[in-house]
Every structure is written in structure tokens, then in C-alpha cells.
Design a protein around this motif. Structure first.
Motif, mmCIF file in Angstrom:
data_model
loop_
_atom_site.group_PDB
_atom_site.id
_atom_site.type_symbol
_atom_site.label_atom_id
_atom_site.label_comp_id
_atom_site.label_asym_id
_atom_site.label_seq_id
_atom_site.Cartn_x
_atom_site.Cartn_y
_atom_site.Cartn_z
ATOM 1 N N UNK A 38 31.058 19.466 23.315
ATOM 2 C CA UNK A 38 30.652 18.073 23.206
ATOM 3 C C UNK A 38 31.408 17.275 24.272
ATOM 4 N N UNK A 39 30.664 16.580 25.109
ATOM 5 C CA UNK A 39 31.235 15.897 26.264
ATOM 6 C C UNK A 39 30.967 14.397 26.168
ATOM 7 N N UNK A 40 31.943 13.612 26.560
ATOM 8 C CA UNK A 40 31.778 12.155 26.623
ATOM 9 C C UNK A 40 31.839 11.715 28.083
ATOM 10 N N UNK A 41 30.911 10.849 28.465
ATOM 11 C CA UNK A 41 30.890 10.276 29.814
ATOM 12 C C UNK A 41 31.074 8.764 29.698
ATOM 13 N N UNK A 42 32.081 8.253 30.371
ATOM 14 C CA UNK A 42 32.258 6.807 30.485
ATOM 15 C C UNK A 42 31.738 6.374 31.849
ATOM 16 N N UNK A 43 31.044 5.238 31.905
ATOM 17 C CA UNK A 43 30.535 4.754 33.187
ATOM 18 C C UNK A 43 30.665 3.246 33.275
ATOM 19 N N UNK A 44 30.871 2.764 34.487
ATOM 20 C CA UNK A 44 31.065 1.336 34.712
ATOM 21 C C UNK A 44 30.776 1.004 36.171
ATOM 22 N N UNK A 104 28.094 -7.761 25.748
ATOM 23 C CA UNK A 104 28.231 -6.292 25.699
ATOM 24 C C UNK A 104 29.345 -5.847 26.643
ATOM 25 N N UNK A 105 30.076 -4.829 26.246
ATOM 26 C CA UNK A 105 31.201 -4.348 27.038
ATOM 27 C C UNK A 105 30.744 -3.834 28.403
ATOM 28 N N UNK A 106 31.642 -3.966 29.386
ATOM 29 C CA UNK A 106 31.318 -3.539 30.749
ATOM 30 C C UNK A 106 31.271 -2.017 30.870
ATOM 31 N N UNK A 107 32.113 -1.323 30.103
ATOM 32 C CA UNK A 107 32.181 0.144 30.175
ATOM 33 C C UNK A 107 31.277 0.742 29.107
ATOM 34 N N UNK A 108 30.395 1.634 29.530
ATOM 35 C CA UNK A 108 29.498 2.299 28.593
ATOM 36 C C UNK A 108 29.938 3.720 28.312
ATOM 37 N N UNK A 109 29.501 4.264 27.177
ATOM 38 C CA UNK A 109 29.809 5.641 26.806
ATOM 39 C C UNK A 109 28.525 6.389 26.485
ATOM 40 N N UNK A 110 28.452 7.612 26.969
ATOM 41 C CA UNK A 110 27.293 8.469 26.736
ATOM 42 C C UNK A 110 27.810 9.827 26.283
ATOM 43 N N UNK A 111 27.203 10.402 25.248
ATOM 44 C CA UNK A 111 27.647 11.679 24.696
ATOM 45 C C UNK A 111 26.538 12.713 24.838
ATOM 46 N N UNK A 112 26.927 13.947 25.147
ATOM 47 C CA UNK A 112 25.962 15.039 25.151
ATOM 48 C C UNK A 112 26.661 16.326 24.755
ATOM 49 N N UNK A 113 25.878 17.269 24.233
ATOM 50 C CA UNK A 113 26.375 18.595 23.880
ATOM 51 C C UNK A 113 25.722 19.623 24.793
ATOM 52 N N UNK A 154 23.454 2.971 30.352
ATOM 53 C CA UNK A 154 24.324 1.819 30.582
ATOM 54 C C UNK A 154 23.527 0.641 31.143
ATOM 55 N N UNK A 155 22.690 0.900 32.148
ATOM 56 C CA UNK A 155 21.921 -0.183 32.760
ATOM 57 C C UNK A 155 20.806 -0.683 31.845
ATOM 58 N N UNK A 156 20.148 0.233 31.133
ATOM 59 C CA UNK A 156 19.089 -0.187 30.205
ATOM 60 C C UNK A 156 19.630 -1.111 29.118
ATOM 61 N N UNK A 157 20.771 -0.739 28.551
ATOM 62 C CA UNK A 157 21.349 -1.519 27.457
ATOM 63 C C UNK A 157 21.781 -2.909 27.907
ATOM 64 N N UNK A 158 21.970 -3.083 29.207
ATOM 65 C CA UNK A 158 22.449 -4.367 29.730
ATOM 66 C C UNK A 158 21.373 -5.141 30.481
ATOM 67 N N UNK A 159 20.144 -4.639 30.392
ATOM 68 C CA UNK A 159 19.008 -5.408 30.901
ATOM 69 C C UNK A 159 18.634 -5.205 32.350
ATOM 70 N N UNK A 160 19.230 -4.182 33.004
ATOM 71 C CA UNK A 160 18.857 -3.958 34.399
ATOM 72 C C UNK A 160 18.564 -2.475 34.652
ATOM 73 N N UNK A 161 17.914 -1.844 33.681
ATOM 74 C CA UNK A 161 17.543 -0.442 33.807
ATOM 75 C C UNK A 161 16.209 -0.259 34.520
#
Length: 252
Positions: free
Chosen positions: A74-80, A1-10, A38-45
Motif C-alpha cells: 500500500x503506497x501513499x503519494x503526496x503531491x503539491x 481545501x489544503x494545498x497538499x493532496x494525498x493519493x493512495x494505491x495498492x 489533486x487538480x480535479x478536487x481543486x477545480x482545475x482538472x
């Protein structure tokens, strides 16, 4: 899985303030949601950690904005994860508006702790290293905030709507109480351009907290939350813009 995650909200109508802008505490909430996904999807949430009596604790936030998200945007958040230390992770964020332009960045520091002893856990060898990435985050790290030991004070009691699953004051609720120390008049004239907070001690349900606000200038404030025994729960620094906004709102 990619290191950088994306989250969207309105941004929803019930999430904006009197100017039609996303409130600052809810912006923080969305950043924390992005970190959680981001952490949940990568197993450490949180869910995975709770199964082993562990959890994440937020230590610091520094956030800078060129503008605030507005109603229905509509906003996009990138996190890493920028870095991994023995007891802390350095997690960053990019905030991108609906026009696909960057409107802000944030830096955070997290510790993993034992949920019973509340002591930090050594993060070495847990597999988080594979998600560390050198993506740029061009804002300063949170600096040292000194308690001026002066200023105006007010108190509040930690109530039901303030607490999280651990019956502690929720991370975003610290921010809410800090923001509420300012009048509508302040936000009619200026906007927050940088916000820093350092979490030091947990506030429990039922505690009475003293909020101490010190005005260093028209654009810079230090706010300290203190527990009943006088110990510091958190320290915060706010920088406001020089510009004047929304002249029609002049109510104190």
C-alpha cells in the motif's frame, strides 16, 4: 481545501515485473493519477479544463527512488504545486511506502494549453496561486539532456494501446517504450535510481518512431525518441544503481 493532496494505491499482482516490483511505467501512471485527483478536487482538472477547450500537457519528469514498491504494498503519494510561472506549473511528489518511510520523490513541469490551437495559456490570475506551497522536495530538477546522435536504434509504430484521448502517444507509454529498450538481464543486475524525461513533440497514432539508445556508462543511458521527419519527440536520461540485484535472473 489544503494545498497538499494525498493519493493512495495498492500494487496489484498484474502490475509487477518478474522481480515482484511495480513496473516503472505504472509507477509514473500512479503519480499522474495523483496529480489528476489533486487538480480535479481543486477545480482545475482535465474535466473542468476540457469544458473550456483547455488541457494540461506534461513537459518534464524527474524521479528518484531509494527502492521500488513491491507486490501488494500500500503506497501513499503526496503531491503539491511548488511554483507557478506564466506558462508552467511546477508540481512535486513524495512517495511513501507501507512502512510509512519515504521511498522516492518526483518533480514535474506542466503547461496548460488550448486544446485546439495547442498553444500555451497564461496561468496568471486563474486562482492556482492559492495552492502553491513551499514543501521540500530534495532532489535535483531535471537537467538539460543532450542528444549524443549516436547509439543503437530500433523502431516501433504508435498503435491503439499507446494512445490517449487525443490520439497521441500516452505520457506513460513514452516511458514504457524507453524501459523496454533494456533486457531482463539489465534489471536483474541493477535498478533505476533516477529517471528524467523531457517531452518535446507529440507522437500521433500510426507514426513510426525511432528509439536511439546511448550507453554513457554501465549505469547511465540517454534515450531519444525521434519522429519520422527526424525531429525529437522526447529525450530521457536513466541512472541505474551500482548494486547487483537478483542474481538468479540472468536471461538476456
Amino acid at each position: 481545501m489544503e494545498a497538499i493532496g494525498e493519493h493512495f494505491f495498492t500494487v496489484q499482482p498484474f502490475e509487477v515485473d518478474f522481480r515482484g516490483r511495480l513496473t516503472f511505467p505504472l509507477l509514473i501512471n500512479n503519480l499522474l493519477n495523483a496529480a489528476g485527483h489533486h487538480s480535479n478536487d481543486r477545480g482545475f482538472g482535465i474535466k473542468q479544463l476540457n469544458e473550456n477547450k483547455k488541457t494540461w500537457v506534461l513537459s518534464r519528469i524527474a524521479i528518484e527512488l531509494t527502492r521500488h514498491p513491491i507486490n501488494a504494498e500500500k503506497v501513499k503519494v503526496q503531491t503539491w504545486i511548488e511554483g507557478l510561472l506564466r506558462s508552467f506549473t511546477l508540481r512535486n511528489f513524495t512517495i511513501i511506502g507501507e512502512d510509512n518511510k519515504i521511498i522516492g520523490y518526483a518533480r514535474t513541469i506542466w503547461a496548460m494549453i488550448d486544446s485546439e490551437s495547442r498553444k500555451p495559456i497564461n496561468l496568471t490570475g486563474m486562482g492556482l496561486e492559492q495552492y502553491v506551497t513551499a514543501k521540500d522536495c530534495p532532489i535535483d530538477k531535471a537537467g538539460k539532456i543532450v542528444d549524443p546522435a549516436t547509439g543503437t536504434t530500433e523502431t516501433f509504430r504508435v498503435k491503439y494501446s499507446d494512445v490517449d484521448i487525443n490520439q497521441h502517444l500516452n505520457s506513460a507509454k513514452y516511458v514504457e517504450h524507453i524501459i523496454d529498450a533494456f533486457t531482463l538481464h539489465k534489471f536483474s543486475k541493477r535498478e533505476i535510481k533516477r529517471f528524467e524525461i523531457e517531452y518535446i513533440e507529440e507522437c500521433m497514432f500510426g507514426e513510426t518512431i525511432t528509439l536511439q539508445k546511448t550507453e554513457l556508462s554501465k549505469t547511465e543511458f540517454i534515450i531519444i525518441l525521434k519522429k519520422e521527419d527526424g525531429s525529437i519527440a522526447c529525450k530521457s536520461r536513466l541512472l541505474f544503481t551500482e548494486q547487483t540485484f537478483n542474481d538468479k535472473y540472468i536471461t538476456d
